[in-house]
Design a protein around this motif. Structure first.
Motif, PDB file in Angstrom:
ATOM      1  N   LEU A 413      45.403  18.857  53.618  1.00 18.41           N
ATOM      2  CA  LEU A 413      44.232  18.263  53.419  1.00 18.41           C
ATOM      3  C   LEU A 413      44.619  16.735  53.662  1.00 18.41           C
ATOM      4  CD1 LEU A 413      42.515  20.100  50.225  1.00 18.41           C
ATOM      5  CD2 LEU A 413      42.113  20.278  52.978  1.00 18.41           C
ATOM      6  N   PRO A 414      43.495  15.821  53.678  1.00 24.13           N
ATOM      7  CA  PRO A 414      43.949  14.367  53.710  1.00 24.13           C
ATOM      8  C   PRO A 414      44.728  13.824  52.510  1.00 24.13           C
ATOM      9  CG  PRO A 414      41.550  14.659  54.294  1.00 24.13           C
ATOM     10  CD  PRO A 414      42.026  16.002  53.862  1.00 24.13           C
ATOM     11  N   SER A 415      44.443  14.597  51.362  1.00 22.55           N
ATOM     12  CA  SER A 415      45.463  14.150  50.248  1.00 22.55           C
ATOM     13  C   SER A 415      46.835  14.432  50.274  1.00 22.55           C
ATOM     14  CB  SER A 415      44.593  14.605  48.820  1.00 22.55           C
ATOM     15  OG  SER A 415      44.686  16.033  49.171  1.00 22.55           O
ATOM     16  N   GLY A 416      47.107  15.487  51.171  1.00 21.08           N
ATOM     17  CA  GLY A 416      48.226  15.988  51.233  1.00 21.08           C
ATOM     18  C   GLY A 416      48.372  17.474  50.624  1.00 21.08           C
ATOM     19  N   ALA A 417      47.281  17.683  50.070  1.00 19.31           N
ATOM     20  CA  ALA A 417      47.146  19.242  49.169  1.00 19.31           C
ATOM     21  C   ALA A 417      47.360  20.308  50.365  1.00 19.31           C
ATOM     22  CB  ALA A 417      46.086  19.299  48.345  1.00 19.31           C
ATOM     23  N   TYR A 418      48.118  21.420  50.164  1.00 22.08           N
ATOM     24  CA  TYR A 418      48.025  22.608  50.752  1.00 22.08           C
ATOM     25  C   TYR A 418      47.117  23.473  50.718  1.00 22.08           C
ATOM     26  CZ  TYR A 418      49.339  27.054  52.834  1.00 22.08           C
ATOM     27  OH  TYR A 418      49.547  28.270  53.466  1.00 22.08           O
ATOM     28  N   LEU A 419      46.141  23.959  51.605  1.00 19.89           N
ATOM     29  CA  LEU A 419      44.956  24.793  51.434  1.00 19.89           C
ATOM     30  C   LEU A 419      45.156  26.054  52.258  1.00 19.89           C
ATOM     31  CD1 LEU A 419      41.983  25.601  50.529  1.00 19.89           C
ATOM     32  CD2 LEU A 419      41.310  24.057  52.544  1.00 19.89           C
ATOM     33  N   SER A 420      45.158  27.252  51.566  1.00 17.75           N
ATOM     34  CA  SER A 420      44.957  28.603  52.419  1.00 17.75           C
ATOM     35  C   SER A 420      43.508  29.065  52.111  1.00 17.75           C
ATOM     36  CB  SER A 420      45.942  29.691  51.647  1.00 17.75           C
ATOM     37  OG  SER A 420      45.939  30.773  51.922  1.00 17.75           O
ATOM     38  N   GLU A 421      43.116  29.431  53.415  1.00 16.63           N
ATOM     39  CA  GLU A 421      41.764  29.687  53.556  1.00 16.63           C
ATOM     40  C   GLU A 421      41.469  31.255  52.956  1.00 16.63           C
ATOM     41  OE1 GLU A 421      39.006  28.094  53.847  1.00 16.63           O
ATOM     42  OE2 GLU A 421      39.495  26.222  54.686  1.00 16.63           O
ATOM     43  N   ARG A 422      42.669  32.143  53.034  1.00 18.67           N
ATOM     44  CA  ARG A 422      42.409  33.653  53.164  1.00 18.67           C
ATOM     45  C   ARG A 422      42.984  33.772  51.667  1.00 18.67           C
ATOM     46  NH1 ARG A 422      42.800  35.457  59.243  1.00 18.67           N
ATOM     47  NH2 ARG A 422      41.355  33.901  60.015  1.00 18.67           N
ATOM     48  N   SER A 423      42.288  34.675  51.167  1.00 18.38           N
ATOM     49  CA  SER A 423      42.831  35.281  49.554  1.00 18.38           C
ATOM     50  C   SER A 423      44.060  36.037  50.007  1.00 18.38           C
ATOM     51  CB  SER A 423      41.877  36.063  49.112  1.00 18.38           C
ATOM     52  OG  SER A 423      41.368  37.417  49.999  1.00 18.38           O
ATOM     53  N   GLU A 424      44.112  36.845  51.123  1.00 19.30           N
ATOM     54  CA  GLU A 424      45.346  37.564  51.447  1.00 19.30           C
ATOM     55  C   GLU A 424      46.712  36.597  51.878  1.00 19.30           C
ATOM     56  OE1 GLU A 424      43.102  37.694  55.322  1.00 19.30           O
ATOM     57  OE2 GLU A 424      42.764  37.654  53.147  1.00 19.30           O
ATOM     58  N   GLY A 425      46.260  35.233  51.929  1.00 21.72           N
ATOM     59  CA  GLY A 425      47.397  34.473  52.407  1.00 21.72           C
ATOM     60  C   GLY A 425      48.104  33.989  51.299  1.00 21.72           C
TER      61      GLY A 425
END
Length: 459
Positions: A413-425
């Motif tokens: 994300l723009p803040s530098g946070a990591y985002l996983s879009e899938r629950s199994e990820g």
């Protein structure tokens, strides 16, 4: 010339032209402009652009007829028999000349006609019409050669240096209707380390093989190869064959019996470079290498390739480079645009390849080791050193990971946070004992771990 005549403008012009090396024929237009009357018998004006050397030897002065019926072999031999230390300048006026053989030529010889379509030499034998061996800077210009023998070769250059064909037509007898009768006809053969050959403003048509080369550092430019079964054959399998082609056109008709390949490199070879080259009218436009051997380098820049079956077939090549190449169908059915043998051509570079049949050239055509830059995508890129990535706008992701269908899997994300879009990820971590663990979150927000074993996960 009298003292009074010596100061006349016409006399001054004559002296200047003669001093510059122009022969008497070049003086006639000036004499006519000055009102000097008709030229003396024997000095009739023949061609204003034959040569800038007064020593040009006209084959008709030695008995050549040029009517398409008489055998002019002896006359050509007599005209080429030069005594002294001046290089031969052989002039062949407009006409049709039947030859059983072409006279031997020494270093620095020049053979000139009045135009590739008006000065024509005919040969119906099965040997090589012109064979230069260990010669340098022999030049052919403004004339044509037509071969009708089933196994004839128009020109062969062996161990030669800096010879040239300028505004020359080499024409064989190969057609779809008579195939395979003339498959062994050859237009130009370059062998035994011949180098520096320049083919420019020329046409090589209707041969079994238009150009055959087992040498490097030879050049074809502003020329056209038409209706040859194989227009250019790079052969020898000795790591030596190579050619540079610039502003060249390869064309043929729609009959598959006429042209099989425009360019075929049949084994280990050196550098091949194609710039601003047009291809159409072949089953396979370009075939590079064979299993186990091909060129060290093969490059195509700013080219257009159309074919009926395969546009570019990369079988074996150490370092291919493709940039700004458009692939089109030759008929209505889309061809295979790029076919790459992953074993023989595991690595390469492709930049801005354009498909005339699909939205884009199929990315599955490229092995994993290729670096491909297309419209909005990069395949196989490797970065060394610190990589900096910035978001384009404050609300956009800095990095996105997508699946093959374009769905977002994860992002930074723009803040530098990591985002996983899938629950199994989630996030996968490896502990000090070598076991992999997946971190995931329940619907109540609690974080849990699950063991994935010691084998590195693939999904």
């Amino acid at each position: 010339m009298s003292e009074a005549e010596d100061g006349k403008p016409e006399a001054v012009r004559r002296r200047r032209l003669l001093a510059a090396g122009f022969g008497a024929a070049a003086l006639l237009p000036f004499a006519a402009a000055c009102g000097s009357g008709d030229p003396a018998p024997g000095n009739e004006f023949r061609s204003p652009n034959v040569t800038d050397q007064p020593s040009a030897r006209n084959v008709k002065d030695f008995g050549a007829v040029g009517d398409g019926s008489a055998d002019d072999t002896a006359a050509f031999a007599a005209a080429a028999a030069v005594d002294g230390d001046k290089p031969l300048v052989l002039y062949i006026p407009a006409g049709n000349y039947l030859l059983r053989s072409f006279p031997a030529l020494d270093d620095f010889a020049t053979v000139l006609g009045d135009g590739a379509d008006v000065t024509t030499v005919y040969y119906d034998g099965d040997d090589t019409l012109i064979w230069l061996q260990r010669k340098q800077r022999v030049r052919f210009s403004r004339l044509g050669f037509y071969l009708t023998g089933g196994r004839a070769t128009a020109m062969r250059l062996s161990e030669c240096f800096r010879c040239s064909l300028d505004a020359v037509v080499l024409r064989g007898n190969h057609l779809a209707e008579n195939a395979p009768r003339y498959h062994e006809q050859r237009g130009l053969v370059l062998d035994r380390n011949t180098g520096g050959t320049a083919v420019l403003n020329s046409d090589i048509n209707n041969f079994g093989f238009g150009i055959v080369t087992s040498c490097i550092q030879n050049y074809v430019t502003t020329s056209k190869l038409t209706n040859n079964r194989v227009s250019v054959l790079g052969t020898g399998d000795d790591h030596n064959a190579g050619l540079a082609l610039t502003n060249v056109e390869f064309v043929s008709d729609s009959d598959p019996r006429t042209t099989d390949r425009h360019i075929s490199i049949d084994g280990a070879a050196n550098d091949w470079w194609l710039t601003n080259v047009w291809f159409e009218g072949a089953q396979t436009a370009i075939s590079v290498g064979v299993p186990g051997g091909g060129p060290a380098q093969f490059g195509m820049v700013n080219c257009k390739v159309a074919a009926r079956e395969v546009c570019l077939d990369l079988v074996y090549c150490r370092q291919p480079y493709l940039a700004n190449v458009q692939f089109d169908p030759d008929l209505n059915s889309p061809p295979i645009e790029v076919r790459i043998d992953a074993g023989g051509t595991p690595e390469g570079t492709a930049i801005n390849l354009i498909s005339g049949s699909h939205e884009d050239v199929d990315p599955r055509a490229f092995p994993d080791g290729w670096h491909v830059i297309g419209r909005g995508r990069i395949h196989g890129a490797r970065f060394a050193g610190t990589m900096e990535v910035q978001a384009g706008r404050t609300e956009t992701d800095i990095i996105q990971a997508q699946d093959r269908d374009g769905g977002i899997v994860s992002a930074v994300l723009p803040s530098g946070a990591y985002l996983s879009e899938r629950s199994e990820g989630g996030i996968v971590l490896r502990d000090s004992a070598g076991t992999y663990w997946r971190l995931s979150v329940d619907t109540d927000g609690s974080v849990k771990t699950s063991s994935l074993g010691k084998q590195r996960p693939r999904s």
